[in-house]
Design an enzyme around this catalytic site. Structure first.
Site, PDB file in Angstrom:
ATOM      1  N   SER A 104      23.743  42.858  37.802  1.00  0.00           N
ATOM      2  CA  SER A 104      22.604  42.004  37.489  1.00  0.00           C
ATOM      3  C   SER A 104      21.405  42.904  37.189  1.00  0.00           C
ATOM      4  CB  SER A 104      22.338  41.055  38.654  1.00  0.00           C
ATOM      5  OG  SER A 104      21.246  40.222  38.394  1.00  0.00           O
ATOM      6  N   TYR A 110      16.082  37.443  28.884  1.00  0.00           N
ATOM      7  CA  TYR A 110      16.810  38.389  29.732  1.00  0.00           C
ATOM      8  C   TYR A 110      16.760  37.960  31.201  1.00  0.00           C
ATOM      9  CZ  TYR A 110      18.339  42.797  31.785  1.00  0.00           C
ATOM     10  OH  TYR A 110      19.025  43.756  32.502  1.00  0.00           O
ATOM     11  N   LYS A 137      19.914  36.773  33.756  1.00  0.00           N
ATOM     12  CA  LYS A 137      20.246  37.471  34.999  1.00  0.00           C
ATOM     13  C   LYS A 137      20.069  36.560  36.218  1.00  0.00           C
ATOM     14  CE  LYS A 137      21.488  41.441  33.339  1.00  0.00           C
ATOM     15  NZ  LYS A 137      22.888  41.900  33.470  1.00  0.00           N
TER      16      LYS A 137
END
Length: 277
Positions: A133, A147, A151
Site C-alpha cells: 500500500s 492515488y 490505496k
C-alpha cells in the site's frame, strides 16, 4: 525450508529489491512483469527464479502466471502485490479513463492475482500475502485523490481479506511505505492530469515541484524494506498493518491525532443520531 514467492511488478523498484532479497535468502521466486524479458535483464537467469509475463490488469495472465509458477516450484507460499503507479493532479481534471486505469492496476490488479493464488494457499492451509500500500492509503492529500483513494481501497480490502483468510491459515499484511528511493516519481512511472483549468494551476505546479524534488532523493532504502519482508516471512505471525519508514510513522501519528480530535469535537453530534434508550 525454502519458500516460494510470487512478486508482481518485479522488474524494478521495490518489487525487484524484494525478489533479490528472497533469492539471496535461498528462496524461490516467481517474478512477474508486463515484459518478462525485463526480469532476465534485472535478475539474470537463475535456477530458483521464474520470470513470467504478468499484466495484473488481465485476469487470464494472472491465472497463467500462477499456474506456471506452481508447475515450476510446486506451490506458492508468499504473494507480494507490488505492481502499481501514482496518478496525481486535481480530480476535476482527471478523466474517467484516468480513474479507471489507476484502479485497474492498484486495486483490481492485486485482486486478480490474489484470486488466482488463493486456491493453492487454501489447499495447503498456509500462505502469506503482502499488499504494498502506501502512506497515501493512511491520509489523503490534495492533488492526489486518484492515488490516495486507490490505496485507501487496498487498505480496506486487506483488512477484510485478513479476517476471511485467518481461519484458513493465511495471513495478510498491508505494507505502508513512506517515500522510498525508487523510480516511482520519475517521468516514466508517475502520471499527472492535464493542466487545463487555471484555478488548479498553482496547486498542481506546487505538487509537481515537490514530487520532482523528492524523486531519487527519498528517505527510504528499498533494500532494507525488502529485508524486513523476508525476515517477517520467517516469523509465525505477521502484523495486519506494517508502516515502513520514519515518514510513514509521522504521517500515521498525524492522522491519529487529527482523527482523535475530530471524534471528540463532534462526539455530541454523532451520538445525537441514536434512538432514545
Amino acid at each position: 525450508m525454502s519458500k516460494v514467492w510470487m512478486i508482481t511488478g518485479a522488474s524494478r523498484g521495490l518489487g525487484l529489491e524484494i525478489a533479490k532479497a528472497a533469492l539471496a535468502a535461498g528462496d524461490q521466486v516467481i517474478a512477474g512483469a508486463r515484459d518478462a524479458a525485463k526480469i532476465a535483464s534485472a535478475l539474470g537467469t537463475q535456477e530458483h527464479l521464474l520470470g513470467v509475463a504478468l499484466d495484473v490488469t488481465a485476469p487470464a495472465q494472472a491465472t497463467a502466471a500462477v499456474a506456471a509458477g506452481i508447475e515450476r516450484f510446486g506451490r506458492i507460499d508468499l504473494l507480494v502485490n507490488n505492481a502499481g503507479y501514482g496518478h496525481f493532479g486535481p480530480f476535476e481534471q482527471a478523466s474517467a479513463d484516468d480513474v479507471e486505469a489507476q484502479y485497474r492496476v492498484n486495486v483490481f490488479g492485486a485482486m486478480h492475482v490474489t484470486r488466482a493464488v488463493l486456491p493453492g494457499m487454501r489447499e495447503q492451509k498456509s500462505g502469506r500475502i503482502f499488499n504494498i500500500s502506501s502512506i497515501a492509503g493512511l491520509k489523503g492529500g490534495p492533488m492526489a485523490s486518484l492515488y490516495c483513494s486507490s490505496k485507501f481501497a487496498l487498505e480496506g480490502w486487506s483488512e477484510s481479506l485478513a479476517g476471511e483468510l485467518q481461519p484458513l491459515g493465511i495471513q495478510v499484511t498491508a505494507v505502508e511505505p513512506g517515500f522510498f528511493r525508487t523510480e516511482f516519481l520519475e517521468p516514466g512511472s508517475v502520471r499527472y492530469t492535464a493542466d487545463e483549468l487555471p484555478e488548479y494551476g498553482p496547486g498542481l505546479e506546487q505538487m509537481q515541484a515537490w514530487l520532482n524534488g523528492k524523486s531519487l532523493q527519498q528517505e527510504g532504502d528499498p533494500a532494507k524494506l525488502a529485508k524486513v519482508l523476508v525476515d517477517l516471512a520467517g516469523r509465525a505471525e505477521q502484523p495486519l498493518h506494517l508502516l515502513m519508514g520514519s515518514d510513514a510513522i509521522a504521517w500515521m501519528e498525524d492522522r491519529l491525532q487529527r482523527d482523535a480530535k475530530n471524534v471528540e469535537e463532534w462526539r455530541s453530534v454523532s451520538v445525537s443520531t441514536d434512538f432514545p434508550q
